[in-house]
Write an enzyme that holds these catalytic residues in place. Structure first.
Site, mmCIF file in Angstrom:
data_model
loop_
_atom_site.group_PDB
_atom_site.id
_atom_site.type_symbol
_atom_site.label_atom_id
_atom_site.label_comp_id
_atom_site.label_asym_id
_atom_site.label_seq_id
_atom_site.Cartn_x
_atom_site.Cartn_y
_atom_site.Cartn_z
ATOM 1 N N ASN A 102 -30.541 108.192 15.422
ATOM 2 C CA ASN A 102 -31.688 108.463 15.990
ATOM 3 C C ASN A 102 -32.598 109.502 15.286
ATOM 4 O O ASN A 102 -34.139 109.377 15.560
ATOM 5 C CB ASN A 102 -31.369 108.836 17.540
ATOM 6 C CG ASN A 102 -32.571 108.836 18.424
ATOM 7 O OD1 ASN A 102 -33.344 108.012 18.330
ATOM 8 N ND2 ASN A 102 -32.551 109.594 19.635
ATOM 9 N N LYS B 274 -28.753 104.644 19.440
ATOM 10 C CA LYS B 274 -28.182 105.543 20.287
ATOM 11 C C LYS B 274 -27.577 106.630 19.685
ATOM 12 O O LYS B 274 -27.315 107.803 20.295
ATOM 13 C CB LYS B 274 -27.196 104.830 21.330
ATOM 14 C CG LYS B 274 -27.783 103.568 22.159
ATOM 15 C CD LYS B 274 -29.001 103.981 23.114
ATOM 16 C CE LYS B 274 -29.643 103.080 23.981
ATOM 17 N NZ LYS B 274 -30.986 103.098 24.050
ATOM 18 N N ASP B 275 -27.067 106.381 18.262
ATOM 19 C CA ASP B 275 -26.341 107.396 17.753
ATOM 20 C C ASP B 275 -27.284 108.617 17.432
ATOM 21 O O ASP B 275 -28.469 108.307 16.760
ATOM 22 C CB ASP B 275 -25.718 106.821 16.394
ATOM 23 C CG ASP B 275 -24.879 108.013 15.632
ATOM 24 O OD1 ASP B 275 -23.887 108.409 15.924
ATOM 25 O OD2 ASP B 275 -25.748 108.179 14.514
ATOM 26 N N HIS B 276 -26.604 109.783 17.377
ATOM 27 C CA HIS B 276 -27.502 110.989 17.379
ATOM 28 C C HIS B 276 -28.143 110.952 15.874
ATOM 29 O O HIS B 276 -29.548 111.137 15.653
ATOM 30 C CB HIS B 276 -26.691 112.059 17.488
ATOM 31 C CG HIS B 276 -27.575 113.449 17.411
ATOM 32 N ND1 HIS B 276 -28.390 114.000 18.118
ATOM 33 C CD2 HIS B 276 -27.386 114.394 16.400
ATOM 34 C CE1 HIS B 276 -29.189 115.120 17.600
ATOM 35 N NE2 HIS B 276 -28.377 115.544 16.336
#
Length: 152
Positions: free
Chosen positions: A132, A127-129
């Site tokens: 990801n 979920k972390d940018h």
């Protein structure tokens, strides 16, 4: 970790790409980067590693000393407690099948472990940018292979 995994370098130059061979350092980096921009956290993280290069040394560290070191980042009480307790758990718990058993390790750090250390990136959805972005990079890099275990 039954297969030998070396995560490929990406254009994102994530700090985890430098620390992939040491899961404890991955967890420490994630504690530093949690709720803090990497450019702000990273200099303090390297100072921490200079003072406490191993989980054993970090597990025995003085909380006040760590707090003073990382005070400019904010959350210094919470972070210092997490660094010491996580290091102790790292040494004393059977966490490899579930890194979230470690104090202060949530989805972000767990995903980083699976991507960079365990090589089981195909099995997670970060979920972390930044994670990801790296995960998408891996998908593109290995789209023509059956398994990400083979490096290009």
């Amino acid at each position: 970790m039954s297969r030998k995994w070396i995560p490929p370098k990406s254009p994102y130059n994530l700090v985890q790409e430098k620390l992939w061979s040491d899961p404890w350092k991955i967890f420490v980096a994630c504690i530093f980067c949690n709720l803090t921009k990497r450019r702000d956290a990273e200099p303090y993280m390297w100072k921490f590693f200079d003072l406490y290069p191993t989980p054993k040394e970090a597990s025995l560290a003085d909380l006040g000393k760590i707090e003073r070191l990382i005070q400019p980042l904010g959350l210094s009480k919470r972070r210092s407690r997490a660094l010491v307790k996580m290091s102790n758990d790292y040494l004393n718990k059977d966490w490899k099948s579930n890194p979230e058993l470690l104090y202060g390790v949530g989805k972000y750090a767990s995903d980083a472990y699976y991507i960079f250390c365990a090589g089981s990136w195909e099995e997670i959805e970060p979920k972390d940018h930044a994670l990801n972005d790296y995960h998408s990079f891996l998908k593109k890099s290995f789209k023509n292979t059956q398994s990400g275990a083979q490096n290009k």
